[in-house]
Scaffold this motif. Sequence first.
Motif, PDB file in Angstrom:
ATOM      1  N   LEU A 150       0.826  -1.207   0.000  1.00  0.00           N
ATOM      2  CA  LEU A 150       0.000   0.000   0.000  1.00  0.00           C
ATOM      3  C   LEU A 150       0.856   1.251   0.000  1.00  0.00           C
ATOM      4  O   LEU A 150       0.580   2.201  -0.730  1.00  0.00           O
ATOM      5  CB  LEU A 150      -0.904   0.021   1.227  1.00  0.00           C
ATOM      6  CG  LEU A 150      -2.100  -0.919   1.212  1.00  0.00           C
ATOM      7  CD1 LEU A 150      -2.792  -0.874   2.551  1.00  0.00           C
ATOM      8  CD2 LEU A 150      -3.067  -0.535   0.112  1.00  0.00           C
ATOM      9  N   ALA A 151       1.899   1.251   0.855  1.00  0.00           N
ATOM     10  CA  ALA A 151       2.659   2.490   0.993  1.00  0.00           C
ATOM     11  C   ALA A 151       3.969   2.220   1.712  1.00  0.00           C
ATOM     12  O   ALA A 151       4.159   1.174   2.338  1.00  0.00           O
ATOM     13  CB  ALA A 151       1.860   3.520   1.786  1.00  0.00           C
ATOM     14  N   VAL A 152       4.867   3.173   1.561  1.00  0.00           N
ATOM     15  CA  VAL A 152       6.056   3.225   2.417  1.00  0.00           C
ATOM     16  C   VAL A 152       5.843   4.430   3.318  1.00  0.00           C
ATOM     17  O   VAL A 152       5.716   5.551   2.840  1.00  0.00           O
ATOM     18  CB  VAL A 152       7.342   3.379   1.582  1.00  0.00           C
ATOM     19  CG1 VAL A 152       8.539   3.567   2.500  1.00  0.00           C
ATOM     20  CG2 VAL A 152       7.519   2.187   0.687  1.00  0.00           C
ATOM     21  N   SER A 153       5.730   4.179   4.624  1.00  0.00           N
ATOM     22  CA  SER A 153       5.390   5.246   5.558  1.00  0.00           C
ATOM     23  C   SER A 153       6.610   5.590   6.423  1.00  0.00           C
ATOM     24  O   SER A 153       7.312   4.701   6.901  1.00  0.00           O
ATOM     25  CB  SER A 153       4.224   4.795   6.446  1.00  0.00           C
ATOM     26  OG  SER A 153       4.040   5.712   7.490  1.00  0.00           O
ATOM     27  N   VAL A 155       6.222   7.384   9.135  1.00  0.00           N
ATOM     28  CA  VAL A 155       5.712   7.472  10.495  1.00  0.00           C
ATOM     29  C   VAL A 155       5.046   6.152  10.862  1.00  0.00           C
ATOM     30  O   VAL A 155       4.726   5.353   9.988  1.00  0.00           O
ATOM     31  CB  VAL A 155       4.694   8.631  10.621  1.00  0.00           C
ATOM     32  CG1 VAL A 155       5.405   9.971  10.591  1.00  0.00           C
ATOM     33  CG2 VAL A 155       3.664   8.536   9.518  1.00  0.00           C
ATOM     34  N   ALA A 156       4.801   5.954  12.134  1.00  0.00           N
ATOM     35  CA  ALA A 156       4.307   4.663  12.607  1.00  0.00           C
ATOM     36  C   ALA A 156       2.784   4.606  12.584  1.00  0.00           C
ATOM     37  O   ALA A 156       2.162   4.130  13.526  1.00  0.00           O
ATOM     38  CB  ALA A 156       4.852   4.371  14.006  1.00  0.00           C
ATOM     39  N   TYR A 157       2.167   5.175  11.580  1.00  0.00           N
ATOM     40  CA  TYR A 157       0.725   5.026  11.412  1.00  0.00           C
ATOM     41  C   TYR A 157       0.400   5.140   9.933  1.00  0.00           C
ATOM     42  O   TYR A 157       1.222   5.613   9.136  1.00  0.00           O
ATOM     43  CB  TYR A 157      -0.034   6.083  12.212  1.00  0.00           C
ATOM     44  CG  TYR A 157       0.341   7.514  11.874  1.00  0.00           C
ATOM     45  CD1 TYR A 157       1.287   8.195  12.641  1.00  0.00           C
ATOM     46  CD2 TYR A 157      -0.254   8.185  10.805  1.00  0.00           C
ATOM     47  CE1 TYR A 157       1.641   9.500  12.334  1.00  0.00           C
ATOM     48  CE2 TYR A 157       0.099   9.474  10.492  1.00  0.00           C
ATOM     49  CZ  TYR A 157       1.044  10.134  11.267  1.00  0.00           C
ATOM     50  OH  TYR A 157       1.403  11.410  10.951  1.00  0.00           O
ATOM     51  N   TYR A 158      -0.800   4.657   9.556  1.00  0.00           N
ATOM     52  CA  TYR A 158      -1.171   4.699   8.142  1.00  0.00           C
ATOM     53  C   TYR A 158      -2.687   4.706   8.005  1.00  0.00           C
ATOM     54  O   TYR A 158      -3.396   4.059   8.774  1.00  0.00           O
ATOM     55  CB  TYR A 158      -0.606   3.481   7.387  1.00  0.00           C
ATOM     56  CG  TYR A 158      -0.952   3.507   5.917  1.00  0.00           C
ATOM     57  CD1 TYR A 158      -0.379   4.459   5.083  1.00  0.00           C
ATOM     58  CD2 TYR A 158      -1.867   2.608   5.382  1.00  0.00           C
ATOM     59  CE1 TYR A 158      -0.713   4.520   3.740  1.00  0.00           C
ATOM     60  CE2 TYR A 158      -2.206   2.662   4.041  1.00  0.00           C
ATOM     61  CZ  TYR A 158      -1.626   3.622   3.231  1.00  0.00           C
ATOM     62  OH  TYR A 158      -1.955   3.678   1.909  1.00  0.00           O
ATOM     63  N   GLN A 159      -3.158   5.493   7.055  1.00  0.00           N
ATOM     64  CA  GLN A 159      -4.590   5.498   6.763  1.00  0.00           C
ATOM     65  C   GLN A 159      -4.821   4.931   5.364  1.00  0.00           C
ATOM     66  O   GLN A 159      -4.327   5.474   4.374  1.00  0.00           O
ATOM     67  CB  GLN A 159      -5.156   6.918   6.831  1.00  0.00           C
ATOM     68  CG  GLN A 159      -6.614   6.967   6.403  1.00  0.00           C
ATOM     69  CD  GLN A 159      -7.272   8.305   6.660  1.00  0.00           C
ATOM     70  OE1 GLN A 159      -8.151   8.410   7.490  1.00  0.00           O
ATOM     71  NE2 GLN A 159      -6.839   9.331   5.953  1.00  0.00           N
ATOM     72  N   VAL A 173       2.680  -4.927   8.500  1.00  0.00           N
ATOM     73  CA  VAL A 173       3.668  -3.843   8.473  1.00  0.00           C
ATOM     74  C   VAL A 173       5.043  -4.442   8.670  1.00  0.00           C
ATOM     75  O   VAL A 173       5.256  -5.287   9.553  1.00  0.00           O
ATOM     76  CB  VAL A 173       3.379  -2.798   9.570  1.00  0.00           C
ATOM     77  CG1 VAL A 173       4.518  -1.792   9.645  1.00  0.00           C
ATOM     78  CG2 VAL A 173       2.076  -2.090   9.284  1.00  0.00           C
ATOM     79  N   LYS A 174       5.974  -4.041   7.801  1.00  0.00           N
ATOM     80  CA  LYS A 174       7.357  -4.497   7.921  1.00  0.00           C
ATOM     81  C   LYS A 174       8.262  -3.283   7.882  1.00  0.00           C
ATOM     82  O   LYS A 174       7.904  -2.238   7.337  1.00  0.00           O
ATOM     83  CB  LYS A 174       7.715  -5.415   6.746  1.00  0.00           C
ATOM     84  CG  LYS A 174       6.967  -6.710   6.742  1.00  0.00           C
ATOM     85  CD  LYS A 174       7.653  -7.743   5.872  1.00  0.00           C
ATOM     86  CE  LYS A 174       7.959  -7.200   4.477  1.00  0.00           C
ATOM     87  NZ  LYS A 174       8.580  -8.229   3.633  1.00  0.00           N
ATOM     88  N   ALA A 175       9.452  -3.444   8.448  1.00  0.00           N
ATOM     89  CA  ALA A 175      10.453  -2.393   8.298  1.00  0.00           C
ATOM     90  C   ALA A 175      11.011  -2.493   6.892  1.00  0.00           C
ATOM     91  O   ALA A 175      11.181  -3.593   6.361  1.00  0.00           O
ATOM     92  CB  ALA A 175      11.564  -2.578   9.322  1.00  0.00           C
ATOM     93  N   GLU A 176      11.256  -1.356   6.285  1.00  0.00           N
ATOM     94  CA  GLU A 176      11.741  -1.388   4.912  1.00  0.00           C
ATOM     95  C   GLU A 176      13.101  -2.061   4.849  1.00  0.00           C
ATOM     96  O   GLU A 176      13.995  -1.756   5.638  1.00  0.00           O
ATOM     97  CB  GLU A 176      11.844   0.033   4.353  1.00  0.00           C
ATOM     98  CG  GLU A 176      12.000   0.028   2.848  1.00  0.00           C
ATOM     99  CD  GLU A 176      12.169   1.424   2.287  1.00  0.00           C
ATOM    100  OE1 GLU A 176      11.621   1.689   1.217  1.00  0.00           O
ATOM    101  OE2 GLU A 176      12.859   2.226   2.930  1.00  0.00           O
ATOM    102  N   GLY A 177      13.271  -2.948   3.939  1.00  0.00           N
ATOM    103  CA  GLY A 177      14.542  -3.619   3.745  1.00  0.00           C
ATOM    104  C   GLY A 177      14.722  -4.833   4.626  1.00  0.00           C
ATOM    105  O   GLY A 177      15.774  -5.473   4.595  1.00  0.00           O
TER     106      GLY A 177
END
Lengths: 443, 313
Positions: A150-153, A155-159, A173-177
């Motif tokens: 969906l997105a690379v965020s 911040v620790a929230y997402y809409q 949710v995963k940490a990038e990389g």
Amino acid sequence: MKMSLSYDLFRPYSLSTTYPLAGDGACSGNGPESVELPLAMPSPSLSRSGKLAGVAIVLLLVFVFIGPLVWQQDPSRQWLSQISMGPSASNSARLVDNDSLWQPRGEVQTAVVHSANTEFVRLQWPAVEGVHAYQVFRNFAEQSGLGIPLAVSRVAYYQDELQLAETRYRYTVKAEGSDKVLAEWEVTPEPAMSRFEAQLQGLPEQSGRVILPAHPLGTDALGRDILARLMAGGRTSLMVGLIAPCLFIAFGCLYGALAGIAGGWLDNVAMRVVDFVIALPFLLFMILLRVAFGIGPGEDGVFPLILAMVMMSWTGSARLIRGQVLSLSQQPYVEAARLAGMGRLQIIVRHMLPNVLPMILVSFSFAVPSAIFTEAFLSFIGLGVAPPSTSWGAQCNDGIKTLLSHPQQMLLPAAMISIAVLAFNTLGDALRDAGDSRLRELS
Amino acid sequence: MWTFAFKRLLSGAVTIWFIATATFFAMHAVPGDPLTRDKAMSPAVRAQLEQRYGLDKPLVTQYRLFLGNMLKGDFGISFTQENRRVNDIIREHFPVSAMLGITALLIAFIGAVAAGSIAAQFRGQWPDRLLMMAVVAAISVPGFVIAAVAQLLIVQLNNRLGQPLIPVAGWGGFSHLWVPALVLGLGTMAYLSRLMRASMLEVTNSEYILAARAKGAYGWRLFWSHQLRNALLPVVTELGPAIAALTTGGFVVELIFAIPGLGRYFVQAVQQLDYTVIMGTTVFYGAFLVIMVVAVDIAYGLIDPRIRYSRGR
């Protein structure tokens, strides 16, 4: 007095009640010497499939003309929150305030779902030291794998506002990389509508909720009710399919009859014109004429469509009627009528018309499906009726864009076209078989 | 014979002239013109473009030029694809349409002969009823629906298999060709099947078949050398119009399967009001169809003298 008597003598020949069977001398004794034929137009009973087709046509007409009185949704009204929906009953939805710039207050210790509805799903998870971007994935709960990114965020929230439906989703949710899963939710959004859209649609609010109308066949890619659109589209399709053949057959008959009666060089010239029009490639010129007539702003394009169809299709019945007029004027009963002192017009009305009427009827019922086809074809390539008017062909054109994800959006109008064409073709077959043998030559 | 052929050729030429004229005037009746673009154009540029395409000349002069160039086989330059000649567009894309049309015709013909023969042999039994139901269905469903559903099925099939077995769209080898050709030929196949069935029934009930049976012919031999040959004739005579239907009916199939044929270009050109491409394509298609019909007529005249006399007059 004598004249009228001799005329009456010949009358049975044209509108025969009884006449001898051909070649009955060979089989005399084996059967009746003559057959009973109904008066005037041959109206023997239709075959069963023909009756069925007639019923289907009546049902179709009821559907498109009476249907909108029962099902009063506006076919061009768009429901932004209900795009490409499957069949649904009447539903109530919660009113929510949409805010693309949503931010949670403070941080959380565990993964949280702040709200989950079909307008937005708000997720928040505990921030992790040293991670500067999170990847958010969404998938259907019953499917394995992460699903769509969906997105690379940062911040620790997402809409999430991306085409949410009332099905169970799994967010990851995963940490990038890295492959480590930081948070995972299973969420079923509840039905909701933004307050803005509710105001736009003029829906009355009842204690924070609105009532959404039912969509028995679902909605299309612009959130319009498919059932209402099928009715509105069918009105255009059937109207073009019925009016255009009426006009071009009437014109063709008049033209052919005049040519046949005039005879001589006039007839010759008239038939050369027919030859040329027949030689024009039909679909190419339908497209060309349709463009040449153009559509002004605010017009629905039905009239130029019918005009183009009339210009290209009148030749068939012109040829047919001219041939009939020529052969009928050689008939003994027509000659008898002429000898009896009937005028030309009288002969045409009293003797020729009743004889060609069944033929006109049959060619009409074959012209209807091909007119429906032509309209559908033109609308399908975007040269038919202009929006907001719609037709079954235009709906197929809309539906093909979402064919792979929502095939019903194309298949429903396509099925309507097929049913209509099938019904008229079957009726034509039945009428032809019920009529006399001369009609068999018509395809 | 020669007068017959000459007369047919002459009337064919007049027909092509009529098609060209009708196209020219239909095109110039269109509101708006191809030089109207999104971007505003300075009068000087516009004047120059009009001069380049000859739009500044009076209509009669334009018509004369158009006819003159057409006789030389030159259809001019495209309006929207600058510097591309219409002749090049036709040369490049017509073979694709022709390939598709011919394959469709072959499939339709073979399928129709097989289906019609089977239906006639099993008259009234379930194979006959099944085939005739399929025929009615194929006649009633619009071509674009069949094309779209075929594409949907291919996607589903490829998904099941996990690998692309049949290409969904595009143009390349035979693998790209056969599904669109089948879809395109289906309507014609249905129509010809009906014809074949009727003709086969007529032949089967004829006296020379009875004679052949009496002389001991049966089974395949009877079917092959007595029934089929005679039953084929009316079907073969329908091939001329069938070619016409298939070459001009290819638009939709070409659009849906993303095949770079002439039909797709025609639809595009119409939407963009590309005068020269529209006129060139229409005249080309029209001429092609007329030549086909005339060729078929002359061929029949050679085969069957009766036609020569009845149509020569």
